[in-house]
Design a protein around this motif. Structure first.
Motif, PDB file in Angstrom:
ATOM      1  N   ALA A 136       0.812  -1.179  -0.006  1.00 50.83           N
ATOM      2  CA  ALA A 136      -0.146   0.038   0.064  1.00 50.83           C
ATOM      3  C   ALA A 136       0.874   1.233  -0.204  1.00 50.83           C
ATOM      4  N   LEU A 137       0.769   2.076  -0.930  1.00 52.43           N
ATOM      5  CA  LEU A 137       1.550   3.278  -0.893  1.00 52.43           C
ATOM      6  C   LEU A 137       0.705   4.511  -0.765  1.00 52.43           C
ATOM      7  N   ALA A 138       1.430   5.603  -0.248  1.00 49.67           N
ATOM      8  CA  ALA A 138       0.857   6.824   0.166  1.00 49.67           C
ATOM      9  C   ALA A 138       1.852   7.828   0.070  1.00 49.67           C
ATOM     10  N   ALA A 139       1.566   9.094  -0.554  1.00 49.28           N
ATOM     11  CA  ALA A 139       2.238  10.388  -0.339  1.00 49.28           C
ATOM     12  C   ALA A 139       1.669  11.438   0.496  1.00 49.28           C
ATOM     13  N   ALA A 140       2.317  11.645   1.674  1.00 52.19           N
ATOM     14  CA  ALA A 140       1.646  12.112   2.812  1.00 52.19           C
ATOM     15  C   ALA A 140       2.819  12.766   3.497  1.00 52.19           C
ATOM     16  N   THR A 141       2.381  13.921   4.409  1.00 48.90           N
ATOM     17  CA  THR A 141       3.416  14.717   5.374  1.00 48.90           C
ATOM     18  C   THR A 141       2.750  15.185   6.677  1.00 48.90           C
ATOM     19  N   SER A 142       1.530  14.761   6.739  1.00 46.44           N
ATOM     20  CA  SER A 142       0.864  15.151   7.907  1.00 46.44           C
ATOM     21  C   SER A 142       0.796  14.042   8.855  1.00 46.44           C
ATOM     22  N   VAL A 143       1.115  14.080  10.257  1.00 49.13           N
ATOM     23  CA  VAL A 143       1.231  12.953  11.151  1.00 49.13           C
ATOM     24  C   VAL A 143      -0.111  12.530  11.334  1.00 49.13           C
ATOM     25  N   ARG A 144      -1.228  13.621  11.434  1.00 48.17           N
ATOM     26  CA  ARG A 144      -2.493  13.407  11.898  1.00 48.17           C
ATOM     27  C   ARG A 144      -3.271  12.608  10.885  1.00 48.17           C
ATOM     28  N   ASP A 145      -2.979  12.923   9.479  1.00 48.71           N
ATOM     29  CA  ASP A 145      -3.493  11.858   8.446  1.00 48.71           C
ATOM     30  C   ASP A 145      -2.934  10.605   8.576  1.00 48.71           C
ATOM     31  N   VAL A 154      10.179  17.264  14.197  1.00 50.22           N
ATOM     32  CA  VAL A 154      10.913  15.936  14.229  1.00 50.22           C
ATOM     33  C   VAL A 154      10.870  15.162  15.516  1.00 50.22           C
ATOM     34  N   ARG A 155      10.918  15.636  16.615  1.00 55.42           N
ATOM     35  CA  ARG A 155      10.774  15.113  17.862  1.00 55.42           C
ATOM     36  C   ARG A 155       9.163  14.729  17.975  1.00 55.42           C
ATOM     37  N   ALA A 156       8.408  15.520  17.821  1.00 52.16           N
ATOM     38  CA  ALA A 156       6.872  15.515  18.184  1.00 52.16           C
ATOM     39  C   ALA A 156       6.483  14.541  17.129  1.00 52.16           C
ATOM     40  N   SER A 157       6.650  14.631  15.752  1.00 55.55           N
ATOM     41  CA  SER A 157       6.229  13.613  14.766  1.00 55.55           C
ATOM     42  C   SER A 157       6.646  12.121  15.127  1.00 55.55           C
ATOM     43  N   ALA A 158       8.122  12.065  15.241  1.00 60.02           N
ATOM     44  CA  ALA A 158       8.458  10.826  15.858  1.00 60.02           C
ATOM     45  C   ALA A 158       7.758  10.015  17.011  1.00 60.02           C
ATOM     46  N   LEU A 159       7.642  11.039  17.951  1.00 62.89           N
ATOM     47  CA  LEU A 159       6.951  10.659  19.248  1.00 62.89           C
ATOM     48  C   LEU A 159       5.695   9.809  19.021  1.00 62.89           C
ATOM     49  N   GLU A 160       4.865  10.633  18.266  1.00 58.41           N
ATOM     50  CA  GLU A 160       3.533  10.030  17.696  1.00 58.41           C
ATOM     51  C   GLU A 160       3.291   8.713  17.153  1.00 58.41           C
TER      52      GLU A 160
END
Length: 455
Positions: free
Chosen positions: A148-157, A194-200
């Protein structure tokens, strides 16, 4: 509206400063302070502490039986070797490397093979469109893999997508520096983002038992870009190394909570992707019809794998009054200076009037002191223009007194040398031979010079 307060966080040690400076006052790193918004202090936080209001933590005994987790094989034996046997469910792995070295290719090959084996795999790219990933998969022969492929940058999405359907066995994020959280201000790639995205992402992976692989950019010094705390948050840190002028690539584990560190996997870049190299010694050994001066084989140890490499030395006499150069490729320049000083002081070998060049064939980086004796033998052979006898390996650590000290796992190194047909080994006294391989004891650099230059 009150103006938001700012603070400056060091990406190397994590210390916080109220103002920016060129050098971190705690660790001394240069240009490592990055700006981020300071956390707001609410009236409730000022009035109440953290000693009450929480929930009791469930405690467990240390001697409670533990069931070892079942690993998921990647389909690439060299990748599994570097990981310690495969992916552990619920683990987070960080993979770094230079741009264009092959990180995305390696992980796409692993994703395709795991998907073909029946596992659910998601590949999220923040740098490329899905069509670009499909083109790479088609070139690698993985066009039919159910990834499954996806192009996204939003951690919420991404988290919403992961929670909407059945849990995935493997999720690949390419790369963590392109992800952003809408709960924080700042562009993607900043320390806080970077820290918050990796933590989630790590928290979501551990709750669902999904294997999370984060691809990280590296700085010009070869370190993972972003906050250094990112390496502490994950379970394993792997570096994909290699020179663009060489076809081989090394996947080296520098941190692994589920396996050994300094383990390597060796790959060769081919037209259809990365190909595994089960016998790395074949990459670093030079085939020649007759022995030449200044070259000797050293049985290096990468993790638990012995790799035979060729140490090459060249000594050129310089005119009187000129300053001789010392150039090193693949070894520590400071250790070369020490070996040269020991040879001159303890063996009477004059090298101050020679330019010295040392190279590890194939571009491999040798970091262990066990190569001291091999470097000394290559230098003596180069200065005297006396070839080392064919079929000879050398290993041993040099002391400042000129003595040769024993090295770790000598039997494992010599076993690999014997398997490849080497007949003798220059080694410290007390080292036992393996099979048909004969050990020539070498107690000091003076004995080494006498062995290579009997006249």
């Amino acid at each position: 509206m009150a103006r938001p307060q700012l603070r400056y966080v060091c990406t190397a040690c994590g210390s916080v400063s109220s103002k920016w400076s060129g050098q971190c006052p705690e660790c001394g790193a240069w240009n490592s302070l990055q700006q981020e918004a300071a956390p707001s202090a609410t009236p409730f936080a000022r009035k109440h502490g953290l000693k009450s209001g929480g929930q009791p933590i469930a405690l467990t005994a240390l001697d409670k039986p533990v069931v070892l987790p079942l690993r998921k094989a990647t389909g690439l034996a060299e990748f599994d070797r570097a990981l310690g046997g495969g992916f552990v469910p619920g683990s987070a792995i960080l993979i770094g490397g230079d741009p264009g070295i092959g990180k995305s290719t390696l992980l796409l090959q692993a994703a395709g093979r795991m998907a073909r084996s029946g596992l659910r795999v998601l590949y999220v790219s923040g740098e490329e469109a899905t069509d670009q990933v499909r083109l790479r998969a088609h070139r690698l022969g993985l066009a039919d893999a159910p990834v499954a492929l996806a192009a996204a940058t939003s951690v919420r999405d991404i988290l919403t997508t992961l929670g909407a359907g059945p849990s995935h066995d493997l999720v690949i994020i390419d790369s963590i520096q392109t992800m952003y959280s809408d709960q924080l201000e700042g562009a993607p790639g900043t320390v806080s983002q970077v820290r918050a995205s990796a933590l989630e992402l790590i928290a979501a992976a551990k709750n669902s038992g999904t294997v999370l692989v984060l691809i990280g950019h590296v700085t010009k010094d070869g370190q993972i870009a972003g906050p250094r705390v990112l390496e502490h948050m994950v379970d394993a840190v792997l570096y994909f190394e290699g020179e663009r002028s060489h076809a081989y690539r090394l996947l080296r584990a520098v941190k692994n909570r589920f396996g050994a560190t300094d383990e390597i996997g060796v790959f060769a870049m081919a037209a259809d992707g990365l190909v595994e190299v089960p016998n790395p010694s074949s990459l670093f050994l030079t085939e020649r019809d007759r022995p030449v001066s200044g070259a000797i084989i050293f049985p290096a140890l990468e993790g638990t794998r012995p790799v035979l490499v060729e140490m090459q030395a060249l000594a050129v006499r310089v005119p009187s009054g000129a300053t001789p150069r010392r150039a090193v490729v693949g070894w520590d320049s400071g250790r070369l200076a020490m070996v040269l000083a020991v040879l001159e002081a303890r063996a009477g070998l004059s090298l101050s009037s020679h330019e010295v060049y040392l190279n590890v064939a194939g571009g491999l980086q040798v970091r262990e002191p066990a190569a001291d004796l091999a470097v000394a033998a290559a230098l003596v052979s180069a200065v005297s223009d006396t070839p080392v006898p064919a079929g000879t390996v050398a290993l041993g650590e040099l002391a400042l007194s000129g003595e040769v000290r024993r090295v770790a796992h000598a039997d494992l190194r010599l076993k690999e040398a014997a398997k490849l047909g080497f007949a003798r080994a220059l080694a410290p006294p007390g080292t036992k031979g393996v099979g048909a391989l004969e050990v020539c004891p070498c107690a000091s650099v003076a004995a080494l010079v006498s062995w290579l230059m009997p006249r």
